[in-house]
Structures are given as C-alpha cells and as structure tokens.
Write a protein that holds these residues in place. Structure first.
Motif, mmCIF file in Angstrom:
data_model
loop_
_atom_site.group_PDB
_atom_site.id
_atom_site.type_symbol
_atom_site.label_atom_id
_atom_site.label_comp_id
_atom_site.label_asym_id
_atom_site.label_seq_id
_atom_site.Cartn_x
_atom_site.Cartn_y
_atom_site.Cartn_z
ATOM 1 N N PRO A 24 0.814 -1.220 0.000
ATOM 2 C CA PRO A 24 0.000 0.000 0.000
ATOM 3 C C PRO A 24 0.845 1.267 0.000
ATOM 4 O O PRO A 24 0.324 2.356 -0.205
ATOM 5 N N VAL A 25 2.158 1.124 0.219
ATOM 6 C CA VAL A 25 3.037 2.286 0.332
ATOM 7 C C VAL A 25 3.641 2.630 -1.021
ATOM 8 O O VAL A 25 4.189 1.769 -1.712
ATOM 9 N N VAL A 26 3.534 3.895 -1.393
ATOM 10 C CA VAL A 26 4.147 4.367 -2.635
ATOM 11 C C VAL A 26 4.932 5.641 -2.370
ATOM 12 O O VAL A 26 4.605 6.424 -1.473
ATOM 13 N N GLY A 27 5.986 5.823 -3.133
ATOM 14 C CA GLY A 27 6.726 7.077 -3.133
ATOM 15 C C GLY A 27 7.319 7.488 -1.807
ATOM 16 O O GLY A 27 7.346 8.676 -1.501
ATOM 17 N N GLU A 28 7.823 6.540 -1.031
ATOM 18 C CA GLU A 28 8.384 6.920 0.269
ATOM 19 C C GLU A 28 9.683 7.695 0.083
ATOM 20 O O GLU A 28 10.595 7.267 -0.615
ATOM 21 N N GLU A 29 9.751 8.850 0.706
ATOM 22 C CA GLU A 29 10.969 9.657 0.746
ATOM 23 C C GLU A 29 11.332 9.846 2.214
ATOM 24 O O GLU A 29 10.534 10.344 3.008
ATOM 25 N N LYS A 30 12.536 9.466 2.569
ATOM 26 C CA LYS A 30 12.935 9.390 3.970
ATOM 27 C C LYS A 30 14.171 10.246 4.215
ATOM 28 O O LYS A 30 15.024 10.380 3.323
ATOM 29 N N TRP A 31 14.287 10.842 5.380
ATOM 30 C CA TRP A 31 15.484 11.593 5.735
ATOM 31 C C TRP A 31 15.913 11.231 7.158
ATOM 32 O O TRP A 31 15.076 10.968 8.018
ATOM 33 N N PRO A 32 17.213 11.215 7.424
ATOM 34 C CA PRO A 32 17.720 10.842 8.747
ATOM 35 C C PRO A 32 17.618 12.009 9.721
ATOM 36 O O PRO A 32 17.474 13.169 9.321
ATOM 37 N N PRO A 60 4.520 1.787 14.398
ATOM 38 C CA PRO A 60 5.291 0.914 15.282
ATOM 39 C C PRO A 60 5.828 1.646 16.509
ATOM 40 O O PRO A 60 6.117 1.029 17.533
ATOM 41 N N GLU A 61 5.959 2.964 16.397
ATOM 42 C CA GLU A 61 6.399 3.822 17.498
ATOM 43 C C GLU A 61 5.596 5.122 17.434
ATOM 44 O O GLU A 61 5.274 5.592 16.348
ATOM 45 N N PRO A 62 5.257 5.698 18.586
ATOM 46 C CA PRO A 62 4.598 7.014 18.550
ATOM 47 C C PRO A 62 5.493 8.021 17.827
ATOM 48 O O PRO A 62 6.714 7.960 17.933
ATOM 49 N N ALA A 63 4.888 8.921 17.080
ATOM 50 C CA ALA A 63 5.641 9.900 16.298
ATOM 51 C C ALA A 63 5.570 11.278 16.950
ATOM 52 O O ALA A 63 4.604 11.615 17.635
ATOM 53 N N VAL A 64 6.606 12.064 16.719
ATOM 54 C CA VAL A 64 6.583 13.467 17.153
ATOM 55 C C VAL A 64 5.501 14.209 16.372
ATOM 56 O O VAL A 64 4.768 15.031 16.918
ATOM 57 N N LEU A 65 5.383 13.886 15.088
ATOM 58 C CA LEU A 65 4.362 14.510 14.243
ATOM 59 C C LEU A 65 3.847 13.482 13.259
ATOM 60 O O LEU A 65 4.620 12.754 12.628
ATOM 61 N N PHE A 66 2.515 13.417 13.133
ATOM 62 C CA PHE A 66 1.852 12.586 12.128
ATOM 63 C C PHE A 66 0.826 13.476 11.446
ATOM 64 O O PHE A 66 -0.107 13.947 12.080
ATOM 65 N N HIS A 67 1.026 13.722 10.167
ATOM 66 C CA HIS A 67 0.143 14.634 9.437
ATOM 67 C C HIS A 67 -0.293 14.003 8.132
ATOM 68 O O HIS A 67 0.537 13.589 7.317
ATOM 69 N N VAL A 68 -1.610 13.894 7.929
ATOM 70 C CA VAL A 68 -2.158 13.427 6.660
ATOM 71 C C VAL A 68 -2.450 14.658 5.817
ATOM 72 O O VAL A 68 -3.344 15.448 6.137
ATOM 73 N N LEU A 69 -1.698 14.838 4.751
ATOM 74 C CA LEU A 69 -1.800 16.061 3.967
ATOM 75 C C LEU A 69 -3.171 16.220 3.333
ATOM 76 O O LEU A 69 -3.603 17.351 3.075
ATOM 77 N N ASN A 98 -6.118 10.609 -6.271
ATOM 78 C CA ASN A 98 -5.423 9.476 -6.859
ATOM 79 C C ASN A 98 -5.471 8.228 -5.983
ATOM 80 O O ASN A 98 -4.576 7.385 -6.045
ATOM 81 N N GLY A 99 -6.490 8.101 -5.156
ATOM 82 C CA GLY A 99 -6.602 6.911 -4.331
ATOM 83 C C GLY A 99 -5.475 6.747 -3.334
ATOM 84 O O GLY A 99 -5.112 5.630 -2.970
ATOM 85 N N THR A 100 -4.906 7.843 -2.883
ATOM 86 C CA THR A 100 -3.743 7.793 -1.998
ATOM 87 C C THR A 100 -3.888 8.801 -0.858
ATOM 88 O O THR A 100 -4.257 9.950 -1.083
ATOM 89 N N LEU A 101 -3.600 8.352 0.347
ATOM 90 C CA LEU A 101 -3.490 9.258 1.485
ATOM 91 C C LEU A 101 -2.014 9.565 1.689
ATOM 92 O O LEU A 101 -1.198 8.657 1.879
ATOM 93 N N ARG A 102 -1.660 10.840 1.621
ATOM 94 C CA ARG A 102 -0.255 11.244 1.751
ATOM 95 C C ARG A 102 0.042 11.594 3.207
ATOM 96 O O ARG A 102 -0.629 12.432 3.795
ATOM 97 N N VAL A 103 1.066 10.967 3.758
ATOM 98 C CA VAL A 103 1.354 11.079 5.180
ATOM 99 C C VAL A 103 2.773 11.584 5.405
ATOM 100 O O VAL A 103 3.736 11.086 4.811
ATOM 101 N N LEU A 104 2.893 12.581 6.286
ATOM 102 C CA LEU A 104 4.182 13.131 6.692
ATOM 103 C C LEU A 104 4.425 12.749 8.145
ATOM 104 O O LEU A 104 3.562 12.973 8.997
ATOM 105 N N VAL A 105 5.577 12.148 8.417
ATOM 106 C CA VAL A 105 5.885 11.681 9.771
ATOM 107 C C VAL A 105 7.255 12.190 10.207
ATOM 108 O O VAL A 105 8.221 12.102 9.438
ATOM 109 N N TYR A 106 7.328 12.732 11.421
ATOM 110 C CA TYR A 106 8.598 12.993 12.082
ATOM 111 C C TYR A 106 8.682 12.018 13.252
ATOM 112 O O TYR A 106 7.831 12.044 14.145
ATOM 113 N N ALA A 107 9.680 11.156 13.230
ATOM 114 C CA ALA A 107 9.813 10.140 14.271
ATOM 115 C C ALA A 107 10.493 10.720 15.515
ATOM 116 O O ALA A 107 11.075 11.805 15.477
#
Length: 248
Positions: A24-32, A60-69, A98-107
């Motif tokens: 179900p995951v598409v277009g993941e962009e990740k930063w350290p 899997p872990e609580p996030a500092v920020l979870f935002h559904v755009l 486009n049948g997609t929920l876009r999610v921004l997460v800060y761990a």
C-alpha cells in the motif's frame, strides 16, 4: 526542514508512477535525523473502495508529528497519538486524490521507522460524521490551521463545540459567517459556534475553519503545549438532540 519536505513532495509525485502494487506504500521519501531535526518520511498509502469509510494507521512507534496532507482525523477512541494510532476519514472528494493518502511523519529521536512498518487498513462501513483536518502541518511549534468537517452539514439550531487539550496563544474561527456567534470559555480551551443559517435539506455548509498559535511557556520545552488534531475534542449538538440530551 521546509526545503527537505519540498524536495520530498516533488520526488513523491514522480515515485507514484513506479508504485509496487503488492504494497500500500508508494513514493516513500525518507530523511535521517540530525542535531537540528528529527528523522522522518513522506509517503503515500494506497486505498481502494473506501467510499465514505475510514482508514487506520497503527505506527510501530509514537511519532513526534503525524500529518495526513489530504485527510481528516477522526477524534475519539480510534485515535491516540500517544500510542501511534490514527483513524482517518477523507470526507471531501478533493482530498482522496489518486486513491492515496499522503502522510508526513517525524519520528522520535532514535526511533525512525519505515512507512512499510506502518499497519494500514480501511473499512468502507466505518463512516464518521465528524472529523478534524489533520494538523500540525510541520514541527515548528508555531501555528496551525484546520477545519471541523460535519458530514450532514451544519444547520439552523446546530451547535459546534471545539475543546482544546492545552492553552494556546491565539485561537480564531476563520472565514466565519457574520451571523455566526462564537463563544469562548475564560480559559480559552472551549469554543462554541452557533448561528448557522442553512435550513434542513441545504447541506453545503460542512466545514468550520479555525487557526491557532501555540503557546510556548518554556523555551527549553517548546512542545509543552503542542498538540495535534487527534487530541482535541469536537461535538455537534442539534436542536432535537439538545432536547433529548444527545451529543454527536
């Protein structure tokens, strides 16, 4: 950080074309993470046949920020940011793009995870009448904007109550009809909107917009009064329900 997220959004648009249909995951962009910011990711979660139902995110872990755009958070038992659980209803057609929920997460620090580690599911039968547009939109602990979506539409005699979990520096109902009446408690935590003008059967007034500035009382702990859409309480009372003592 704004620059990083902007680049991620651009990359996301191209990555959707190469989606793995088995995930179900598409277009993941990740930063350290680094000394200035938490690590995180921007990703799309693909759904189908949700109609007016809801989708569920279990981190899997609580996030500092979870935002559904492009989604609204259903507050209440199905959402608990402390536990990393969110129920999302995208009530407006423009949101389910486009049948997609876009999610921004800060761990959290040292707790970065992948979008594929998130448990994601949907239920078309779980229709929420009341939801709050996802916020905050960034981790700057400055301001946020949102709206309370009421699926049946606000009508004459309805009363919307918004209750915040922490004090804020400023709270405004934005774009309000001049005929609305807005009453706030002395502590600034509870705000009641009345004076809606639509008659029953006219259902186009579905959103009440608001904005806020977070209150920073301790510079060493700026997130002390920081909260998200999943932590506020919203309720709509109609004339009939008020007579019967029922709140939506």
């Amino acid at each position: 950080m704004k620059f990083i997220v902007l680049l991620a959004l651009v990359a996301f648009a191209y990555a959707q074309e190469d989606a793995d249909l088995d995930s179900p995951v598409v277009g993941e962009e990740k930063w350290p993470e680094n000394e200035d910011t938490n690590g995180g990711f921007l990703a799309g979660f693909v759904y189908s046949n949700v109609e007016e139902g809801s989708c569920y995110f279990n981190l899997p872990e609580p996030a500092v920020l979870f935002h559904v755009l492009n989604g609204h958070i259903v507050t209440g038992d199905g959402t608990n940011p402390v536990e990393g659980r969110y129920t999302v209803a995208a009530p407006a057609g423009w949101e389910m793009e486009n049948g997609t929920l876009r999610v921004l997460v800060y761990a959290g620090r040292g707790a970065l995870f992948n979008a594929t580690d998130v448990e994601f599911s949907c239920d078309p039968l779980d229709v929420a009448e009341l939801s709050v547009y996802s916020f905050p939109q960034n981790d700057e602990v400055s301001e946020a904007s949102s709206n309370v979506f009421y699926r049946p539409g606000y009508h004459k005699g309805d009363s919307l109550t918004i209750t915040l979990p922490s004090p804020v520096a400023r709270f405004n109902i934005t774009g309000a009809d001049g005929r609305w009446e807005i009453t706030s408690s002395d502590d600034g935590l509870t705000h009641v909107v009345t004076g809606f003008v639509n008659e029953q059967g006219v259902d186009d007034q579905k959103e009440v917009h608001f904005s806020l500035n977070y209150l920073v009382t301790d510079e060493d702990n700026p997130r002390e009064n920081w909260f998200s859409a999943g932590q506020i309480t919203v309720a709509v009372t109609t004339v009939e329900e008020e007579d019967e003592g029922v709140v939506v």
